[in-house]
Design a protein around this motif. Structure first.
Motif, mmCIF file in Angstrom:
data_model
loop_
_atom_site.group_PDB
_atom_site.id
_atom_site.type_symbol
_atom_site.label_atom_id
_atom_site.label_comp_id
_atom_site.label_asym_id
_atom_site.label_seq_id
_atom_site.Cartn_x
_atom_site.Cartn_y
_atom_site.Cartn_z
ATOM 1 N N SER A 14 0.821 -1.215 0.000
ATOM 2 C CA SER A 14 0.000 0.000 0.000
ATOM 3 C C SER A 14 0.848 1.256 0.000
ATOM 4 C CB SER A 14 -0.935 0.023 1.205
ATOM 5 O OG SER A 14 -1.829 -1.057 1.146
ATOM 6 N N ALA A 23 -2.058 1.575 -8.342
ATOM 7 C CA ALA A 23 -2.897 0.730 -7.491
ATOM 8 C C ALA A 23 -2.037 -0.368 -6.861
ATOM 9 C CB ALA A 23 -4.006 0.088 -8.321
ATOM 10 N N PRO A 24 -2.448 -0.892 -5.712
ATOM 11 C CA PRO A 24 -1.696 -2.010 -5.109
ATOM 12 C C PRO A 24 -1.519 -3.191 -6.061
ATOM 13 C CG PRO A 24 -3.218 -1.092 -3.515
ATOM 14 C CD PRO A 24 -3.526 -0.425 -4.834
ATOM 15 N N SER A 25 -2.506 -3.440 -6.895
ATOM 16 C CA SER A 25 -2.375 -4.546 -7.852
ATOM 17 C C SER A 25 -1.225 -4.291 -8.829
ATOM 18 C CB SER A 25 -3.683 -4.756 -8.618
ATOM 19 O OG SER A 25 -4.030 -3.581 -9.331
ATOM 20 N N ALA A 26 -0.969 -3.042 -9.156
ATOM 21 C CA ALA A 26 0.144 -2.711 -10.056
ATOM 22 C C ALA A 26 1.487 -2.982 -9.379
ATOM 23 C CB ALA A 26 0.062 -1.265 -10.507
ATOM 24 N N ARG A 28 2.073 -5.358 -7.245
ATOM 25 C CA ARG A 28 2.255 -6.805 -7.358
ATOM 26 C C ARG A 28 2.604 -7.199 -8.804
ATOM 27 N NH1 ARG A 28 -1.686 -6.141 -3.368
ATOM 28 N NH2 ARG A 28 -3.420 -6.192 -4.833
ATOM 29 N N PHE A 29 1.982 -6.548 -9.778
ATOM 30 C CA PHE A 29 2.278 -6.792 -11.194
ATOM 31 C C PHE A 29 3.748 -6.506 -11.484
ATOM 32 C CE2 PHE A 29 2.785 -4.989 -15.452
ATOM 33 C CZ PHE A 29 2.320 -6.016 -16.243
ATOM 34 N N ASN A 32 5.907 -9.162 -9.961
ATOM 35 C CA ASN A 32 5.821 -10.423 -10.711
ATOM 36 C C ASN A 32 6.646 -10.392 -11.991
ATOM 37 O OD1 ASN A 32 4.139 -11.632 -8.842
ATOM 38 N ND2 ASN A 32 2.269 -11.058 -9.912
#
Length: 129
Positions: A14, A23-26, A28-29, A32
């Protein structure tokens, strides 16, 4: 996952998302795809060093210039865990060179399209090479 650099302060997904403007998902992206790295806490939470948000901001700039995430990860591959200003300058130089080459190829494509030649012939000849 790798060990963190010299900084003892680590950041959550965060916090990196807020600092990186994504965004938090980005976050993680990008992890990865090797653009940023994290270590895991004993509770299995991702923790990032202070360079993560900067790397994301540079990655966003590179993406706007047309680089893929894979190309960005390769661009960052030689950076240390705690990049020096000289290392960032090296990344900037390589990024500028890549963007200039892409602009050169795009200008060649534009000139070919404006030449009056059949588009299917332009595609076959690829004047941007």
């Amino acid at each position: 996952m790798t060990a963190l650099g010299r900084s003892t302060r680590t950041f959550s997904v965060s916090e990196v998302a807020v600092d990186g403007g994504v965004a938090p998902s980005a976050v993680r992206f990008y992890e990865n795809h090797g653009v940023i790295t994290a270590v895991r806490t004993s509770g299995n939470q991702r923790r990032f060093d202070e360079s993560a948000a900067c790397r994301i901001q540079v990655a966003k700039l590179a993406q706007r210039a047309g680089l893929s995430v894979r190309e960005i990860a390769a661009l960052f591959a030689d950076l240390s865990a705690d990049p020096t200003p000289e290392e960032w300058a090296g990344v900037a130089g390589r990024l500028v060179a890549e963007v200039e080459e892409r602009v050169r190829k795009l200008k060649a494509q534009l000139a070919a399209m404006e030449s009056g030649a059949k588009l299917c012939e332009i595609g076959r000849d690829d004047p941007a090479r």
